[in-house]
Design an enzyme around this catalytic site. Structure first.
Site, PDB file in Angstrom:
ATOM      1  N   ASN A  14       0.834  -1.209   0.000  1.00 32.12           N
ATOM      2  CA  ASN A  14       0.000   0.000   0.000  1.00 32.12           C
ATOM      3  C   ASN A  14       0.865   1.254   0.000  1.00 32.12           C
ATOM      4  OD1 ASN A  14      -3.091  -0.357   0.269  1.00 32.12           O
ATOM      5  ND2 ASN A  14      -2.220  -2.022   1.488  1.00 32.12           N
ATOM      6  N   MET A  84       1.320  -2.271  12.689  1.00 33.11           N
ATOM      7  CA  MET A  84       0.872  -3.368  13.541  1.00 33.11           C
ATOM      8  C   MET A  84       0.813  -3.061  15.030  1.00 33.11           C
ATOM      9  SD  MET A  84      -0.135  -5.568  11.498  1.00 33.11           S
ATOM     10  CE  MET A  84      -0.363  -6.985  12.557  1.00 33.11           C
ATOM     11  N   ASN A 101      -6.606   5.097   8.500  1.00 35.01           N
ATOM     12  CA  ASN A 101      -6.164   3.690   8.418  1.00 35.01           C
ATOM     13  C   ASN A 101      -6.962   2.998   7.316  1.00 35.01           C
ATOM     14  OD1 ASN A 101      -4.879   1.244   9.263  1.00 35.01           O
ATOM     15  ND2 ASN A 101      -6.725   0.671  10.379  1.00 35.01           N
ATOM     16  N   HIS A 103      -8.491  -0.920   6.464  1.00 34.33           N
ATOM     17  CA  HIS A 103      -8.736  -2.245   7.055  1.00 34.33           C
ATOM     18  C   HIS A 103      -9.310  -3.159   5.970  1.00 34.33           C
ATOM     19  CE1 HIS A 103      -9.470  -5.033  10.341  1.00 34.33           C
ATOM     20  NE2 HIS A 103     -10.585  -5.345   9.706  1.00 34.33           N
TER      21      HIS A 103
END
Ligand code: GRF
Length: 187
Positions: A14, A84, A101, A103
């Site tokens: 990403n 993480m 973020n 997900h």
């Protein structure tokens, strides 16, 4: 040009997609990568692209110092891309509304502590879901519970394994994450 700081712990596909997108559009630049794993693939990407990186460790982190360093990059957004550990509240408070973020599920489904990577995809397959997808969201103090910015869906096939589903989800992530970032910068 807006400055983006990426936090990542893993392979960094990403991060690579975001860097490549903004190299093309010149709308922003990834000015720093923060990582907590000394052998993470994302560090190689940082090296290849000549982007400075900062290695941090959750046991020894000096939060005020990290905040100071982040502030020198004046980030318009702090983008978590496979980071993480839970971002300390002090960082969220120092950059209100600027930490986002991604997900790999349609939150609130399959989110929360312990739900990452293949754990998510295995749970989706075990539940015989017909679709899954991605969620891009603001980060708050609770895991995966910040306001949702964008969701994109994909099919779950009966023949899928966690790997094939992960590949399909990664494609969605690489397409939508840079564009969601650009959307937020242009608001
Ligand atoms: C992505 O699937 C993202 O949804 C999750 O962590 C993964 C990072 O993958 N938060 P990569 O390191 O960018 O390939």
């Amino acid at each position: 040009m807006d400055s983006i700081v990426i936090f990542a712990s893993g392979t960094g596909t990403n991060a690579a997609a975001i860097i490549a997108y903004f190299e093309q559009t010149q709308r922003a630049k990834v000015s720093l990568i923060v990582c907590n794993k000394p052998n993470a693939g994302v560090l190689e990407i940082a090296n290849n692209k000549h982007i400075p990186f900062l290695l941090t460790d959750k046991h020894t982190i000096h939060e005020a110092l990290l905040i100071d360093q982040l502030q020198t990059y004046n980030p318009s957004l702090i983008v978590l891309a496979g980071f993480m550990w839970k971002v300390p509240d002090s960082i969220l408070n120092a950059f209100p509304g600027k930490v986002i973020n991604i997900h790999p599920s349609l939150l609130p489904a399959y989110g929360g502590k312990g739900m990452y990577g293949h754990h998510v995809h295995s749970a989706v397959l075990a539940a015989k879901e017909k679709e899954s997808g991605i969620t891009i969201h603001y980060v708050n103090e609770a895991y995966d519970e910040g306001n949702i910015i964008l969701q994109a869906r994909c099919e779950v096939k009966s023949s899928d394994t966690p790997d094939t589903l992960a590949n399909r989800i990664h494609k969605l992530e690489h397409y939508y994450y840079p564009r969601a970032i650009e959307f937020l910068l242009n608001r």
